[in-house]
Design a protein around this motif. Structure first.
Motif, PDB file in Angstrom:
ATOM      1  N   LEU A 144      -0.826  -9.147 -37.945  1.00 22.70           N
ATOM      2  CA  LEU A 144      -0.454  -9.380 -39.344  1.00 22.70           C
ATOM      3  C   LEU A 144       0.684 -10.382 -39.484  1.00 22.70           C
ATOM      4  O   LEU A 144       0.783 -11.094 -40.491  1.00 22.70           O
ATOM      5  CB  LEU A 144      -0.045  -8.062 -40.005  1.00 22.70           C
ATOM      6  CG  LEU A 144      -1.144  -7.016 -40.187  1.00 22.70           C
ATOM      7  CD1 LEU A 144      -0.559  -5.726 -40.751  1.00 22.70           C
ATOM      8  CD2 LEU A 144      -2.246  -7.538 -41.097  1.00 22.70           C
ATOM      9  N   ARG A 188      -6.886  -0.300 -42.630  1.00 22.33           N
ATOM     10  CA  ARG A 188      -6.023  -1.463 -42.407  1.00 22.33           C
ATOM     11  C   ARG A 188      -6.105  -2.510 -43.508  1.00 22.33           C
ATOM     12  O   ARG A 188      -5.281  -3.417 -43.576  1.00 22.33           O
ATOM     13  CB  ARG A 188      -6.409  -2.135 -41.083  1.00 22.33           C
ATOM     14  CG  ARG A 188      -6.131  -1.317 -39.844  1.00 22.33           C
ATOM     15  CD  ARG A 188      -6.859  -1.909 -38.651  1.00 22.33           C
ATOM     16  NE  ARG A 188      -6.404  -1.351 -37.378  1.00 22.33           N
ATOM     17  CZ  ARG A 188      -7.018  -1.531 -36.223  1.00 22.33           C
ATOM     18  NH1 ARG A 188      -8.136  -2.261 -36.179  1.00 22.33           N
ATOM     19  NH2 ARG A 188      -6.534  -1.003 -35.113  1.00 22.33           N
ATOM     20  N   ALA A 207      -3.085  -3.389 -45.890  1.00 21.54           N
ATOM     21  CA  ALA A 207      -1.974  -4.028 -45.190  1.00 21.54           C
ATOM     22  C   ALA A 207      -2.255  -5.507 -44.947  1.00 21.54           C
ATOM     23  O   ALA A 207      -1.328  -6.335 -44.960  1.00 21.54           O
ATOM     24  CB  ALA A 207      -1.715  -3.320 -43.863  1.00 21.54           C
TER      25      ALA A 207
END
Length: 214
Positions: free
Chosen positions: A146, A170, A173
């Motif tokens: 990320l 996920r 995020a």
């Protein structure tokens, strides 16, 4: 005008489909998926064109768009919305010479240097990944995480598509890190009911969208 992509981008990988591409695409479109890509690296050009044309026709009724993986010639002949090219395919400029100015071109990148090059090209959006470990490719590139999305976000106004190992848990995020869209393969296609899984993604990403707007 800046391209605005749907938050959810489902890639129909022929090796993972449980039924026909047509049936799966219709199930996903009926669930609300508005952007799909068809990927079949082993199909002949003739078969790829036939399937791509069928998908384009079947998705129109839902207002969903289809991109074709790797092959700008097939994308153009099929009347698809665009083509997605990788690092070993024609570059975005060469693809543009085939498909013209109206069709979308997406480009896969796997590191900062590749991303900068794609962002400076005529590509309409840039994909980066794998964000997390993935099993959808036999020889995946190194995981970028990320943090790279956060570093890349200020470098371009073009949409960033995150791909690789993205799951329902996920997805939010990834959007929070700066991606415009999440490209999902296995977590949707391997689900018992892909359409229901896609709806879960749309709900999760809708909530992430609202959070990002606050």
């Amino acid at each position: 005008m800046r391209l605005v992509l749907p938050r959810l981008y489902v890639i129909l990988d022929a090796t993972l489909l449980k039924n026909s591409p047509h049936a799966c695409a219709q199930e996903l479109a009926a669930a609300g998926v508005r952007l799909l890509q068809y990927r079949d690296k082993s199909a002949s050009a003739r078969d790829l064109l036939k399937t791509s044309r069928e998908l384009v026709t079947s998705l129109k009724g839902y207002g969903s768009s289809l991109l074709v993986n790797d092959r700008p010639d097939i994308a153009w002949l099929a009347g698809a919305a665009g083509v997605h090219v990788g690092q070993e395919d024609l570059d975005p400029g060469q693809a543009r010479a085939v498909v013209g100015e109206e069709m979308w071109i997406g480009a896969s990148t796997h590191n900062l240097e590749q991303f900068r090059e794609a962002a400076a090209s005529c590509a309409d959006y840039v994909a980066i990944g794998p964000i997390f470990p993935t099993t959808s490719k036999a020889n995946p590139d190194p995981v970028v995480g990320l943090e790279l999305i956060r570093r890349l976000r200020p470098l371009t106004e073009k949409p960033i598509v995150a791909i690789g190992g993205i799951t329902l848990e996920r997805a939010a995020a990834v959007i929070a890190a700066g991606a415009d869209s999440v490209a999902v393969i296995g977590d949707v296609l391997r689900a018992k009911r892909p359409g229901e899984q896609a709806r879960r993604y749309l709900e999760t990403l809708g909530a992430a969208n609202q959070a990002a707007a606050v």
